[in-house]
Design an enzyme around this catalytic site. Structure first.
Site, PDB file in Angstrom:
ATOM      1  N   ASP A 125     -27.834  15.187  25.330  1.00 37.71           N
ATOM      2  CA  ASP A 125     -26.592  14.942  24.401  1.00 37.71           C
ATOM      3  C   ASP A 125     -26.474  13.965  25.330  1.00 37.71           C
ATOM      4  O   ASP A 125     -25.627  14.084  26.264  1.00 37.71           O
ATOM      5  CB  ASP A 125     -25.974  15.952  23.686  1.00 37.71           C
ATOM      6  CG  ASP A 125     -27.143  17.257  22.628  1.00 37.71           C
ATOM      7  OD1 ASP A 125     -28.467  16.836  22.591  1.00 37.71           O
ATOM      8  OD2 ASP A 125     -26.426  18.425  23.030  1.00 37.71           O
ATOM      9  N   ASP A 143     -31.614  14.906  17.348  1.00 38.84           N
ATOM     10  CA  ASP A 143     -30.996  15.135  16.447  1.00 38.84           C
ATOM     11  C   ASP A 143     -30.592  13.869  15.095  1.00 38.84           C
ATOM     12  O   ASP A 143     -30.605  14.584  14.685  1.00 38.84           O
ATOM     13  CB  ASP A 143     -28.856  15.190  17.315  1.00 38.84           C
ATOM     14  CG  ASP A 143     -29.048  16.683  18.421  1.00 38.84           C
ATOM     15  OD1 ASP A 143     -30.302  17.385  17.932  1.00 38.84           O
ATOM     16  OD2 ASP A 143     -28.556  16.185  19.206  1.00 38.84           O
TER      17      ASP A 143
END
Length: 168
Positions: A125, A143
């Site tokens: 991330d 995401d």
């Protein structure tokens, strides 16, 4: 007489497959760029008033939930990603165009994150969205695309008359 290709045999695959591949490739390229840029060595890049690029390893799922779940969560989430993606492919003949597009986005993002779990044991991330001192949990391109795909799928289910899933 020529035999039909698998894409011609399976309705919807001609839309699903290119979108799925584009999402998966874009996700993996963006993560590799970020691994090279901000993970090794770790550093933060300020983009603007609301956005930073940061190195975050996520061993759980969205928003870091189940991060302490260990191997069971990692395997479970990987299996779930492949199961959801397989379900979308199986359902393609019953889905309308917008649902196929949304499914391809969801599947591409889910498999992108599953690849991270298989490669690293956790997900890469790097997007840090914030307002003042309030930071949204770090996320990645997969995401974002999963979120958009889910929104499109739900919008189609509730607000369009084109939804063919329940008509067949």
């Amino acid at each position: 007489m020529t035999m039909p290709s698998p894409i011609q045999k399976w309705p919807g695959l001609s839309l699903f497959l290119p979108v799925f591949c584009a999402v998966l490739i874009a996700d993996q390229i963006s993560k590799q760029i970020m691994l090279d840029l901000v993970f090794y060595p770790p550093r933060y890049i300020e983009i603007g008033l609301l956005l930073n690029i940061v190195p975050v390893w996520n061993s759980g799922m969205s928003f870091g939930m189940l991060a302490d779940g260990g191997l069971v969560v990692r395997i479970g989430l990987t299996v779930l990603a492949f199961a959801v993606s397989g379900w979308f492919v199986w359902m393609l003949p019953k889905l309308d165009r917008l649902q196929r597009l949304a499914g391809a986005a969801i599947a591409g993002g889910a498999i992108g994150n599953a690849i991270d779990r298989l490669r690293f044991g956790r997900v890469v991330d790097f997007i840090d969205f914030y307002i003042k001192d309030l930071h949204w949990p770090a996320f990645n391109l997969a995401d974002t695309i999963i979120f958009i795909g889910a929104g499109l799928f739900l919008f189609n289910q509730f607000f369009t008359s084109e939804s063919s899933y329940y008509e067949k």
